[in-house]
Design a protein around this motif. Structure first.
Motif, PDB file in Angstrom:
ATOM      1  N   ALA A   1      -3.153   2.358  -7.092  1.00 50.82           N
ATOM      2  CA  ALA A   1      -4.243   1.493  -6.622  1.00 50.82           C
ATOM      3  C   ALA A   1      -4.115   1.170  -5.138  1.00 50.82           C
ATOM      4  O   ALA A   1      -5.110   0.847  -4.486  1.00 50.82           O
ATOM      5  N   THR A   2      -2.899   1.262  -4.597  1.00 46.85           N
ATOM      6  CA  THR A   2      -2.673   0.940  -3.181  1.00 46.85           C
ATOM      7  C   THR A   2      -2.436   2.192  -2.346  1.00 46.85           C
ATOM      8  O   THR A   2      -1.930   2.099  -1.226  1.00 46.85           O
ATOM      9  N   ASP A   3      -2.790   3.348  -2.894  1.00 48.68           N
ATOM     10  CA  ASP A   3      -2.575   4.623  -2.202  1.00 48.68           C
ATOM     11  C   ASP A   3      -1.131   4.792  -1.750  1.00 48.68           C
ATOM     12  O   ASP A   3      -0.858   5.264  -0.645  1.00 48.68           O
ATOM     13  N   GLY A   4      -0.208   4.346  -2.594  1.00 49.09           N
ATOM     14  CA  GLY A   4       1.214   4.525  -2.313  1.00 49.09           C
ATOM     15  C   GLY A   4       1.847   3.460  -1.453  1.00 49.09           C
ATOM     16  O   GLY A   4       3.031   3.553  -1.123  1.00 49.09           O
ATOM     17  N   CYS A   5       1.078   2.430  -1.063  1.00 54.70           N
ATOM     18  CA  CYS A   5       1.660   1.362  -0.236  1.00 54.70           C
ATOM     19  C   CYS A   5       2.750   0.605  -0.985  1.00 54.70           C
ATOM     20  O   CYS A   5       3.674   0.083  -0.368  1.00 54.70           O
ATOM     21  N   TYR A   6       2.620   0.508  -2.294  1.00 53.57           N
ATOM     22  CA  TYR A   6       3.674  -0.100  -3.104  1.00 53.57           C
ATOM     23  C   TYR A   6       4.483   1.023  -3.734  1.00 53.57           C
ATOM     24  O   TYR A   6       3.929   1.905  -4.382  1.00 53.57           O
TER      25      TYR A   6
ATOM     26  N   ILE B   1       3.674  -0.040 -14.874  1.00 55.63           N
ATOM     27  CA  ILE B   1       2.779  -0.927 -14.118  1.00 55.63           C
ATOM     28  C   ILE B   1       2.940  -0.658 -12.624  1.00 55.63           C
ATOM     29  O   ILE B   1       1.955  -0.619 -11.877  1.00 55.63           O
ATOM     30  N   ALA B   2       4.171  -0.453 -12.177  1.00 57.75           N
ATOM     31  CA  ALA B   2       4.410  -0.134 -10.758  1.00 57.75           C
ATOM     32  C   ALA B   2       3.689   1.147 -10.364  1.00 57.75           C
ATOM     33  O   ALA B   2       3.173   1.250  -9.246  1.00 57.75           O
ATOM     34  N   ARG B   3       3.635   2.130 -11.259  1.00 57.77           N
ATOM     35  CA  ARG B   3       2.887   3.371 -10.984  1.00 57.77           C
ATOM     36  C   ARG B   3       1.404   3.067 -10.766  1.00 57.77           C
ATOM     37  O   ARG B   3       0.778   3.605  -9.852  1.00 57.77           O
TER      38      ARG B   3
END
Length: 141
Positions: free
Chosen positions: A81-86, A74-76
């Motif tokens: 979805a956040t372009d790597g912000c998370y 899910i983190a992936r």
């Protein structure tokens, strides 16, 4: 209202029902669930599953359980979805700044960039539904 402490904060549950609820039993079940989650994923407990994984310095798959692997997956999705912000693997940056030990330290830009090069979900692999593998020993969740 039910309440308690868990994961360094407090929780409160309000219950409305047309039938009788054993609030003592419900309180015990809520606390047991928080304890289960804490034993699995707390970064403040050296005996938690995730901290045992974090301390692992080899490149072998480690059994962490299906729930943690699902959360990593899910983190992936959130990361994409956040372009790597998370990024679930930013723990080495927290450690660099001293947040993990409450000894805050402003690192140099060079130190920050060196750590950033060694973190990222691309260094974390799920070879099975219950195991995680580090491509680099510095990865921590």
């Amino acid at each position: 209202m039910l309440s308690g402490a868990a994961q360094g904060t407090t929780w409160h549950v309000s219950v409305w029902s047309n039938s009788t609820i054993d609030t003592n039993d419900l309180q015990e079940k809520i606390e047991a669930e928080f304890q289960r989650i804490d034993k699995m994923m707390s970064n403040y407990r050296p005996d938690s599953v995730i901290e045992q994984f974090n301390r692992n310095q080899n490149h072998l798959a480690i059994e962490v359980g299906e729930e943690i692997v699902n959360l990593v997956n899910i983190a992936r999705q959130v990361s994409q979805a956040t372009d790597g912000c998370y990024d679930l693997t930013v723990r080495p940056l927290f450690d660099l700044w001293g947040f993990s030990k409450d000894v805050f330290n402003a690192p140099s830009e060079t130190d920050i960039q060196n750590v950033i090069k060694k973190i990222g979900l691309n260094y974390l692999v799920s070879p099975t539904q219950t195991t995680l593998l580090k491509k680099t020993a510095r990865i921590k969740c």
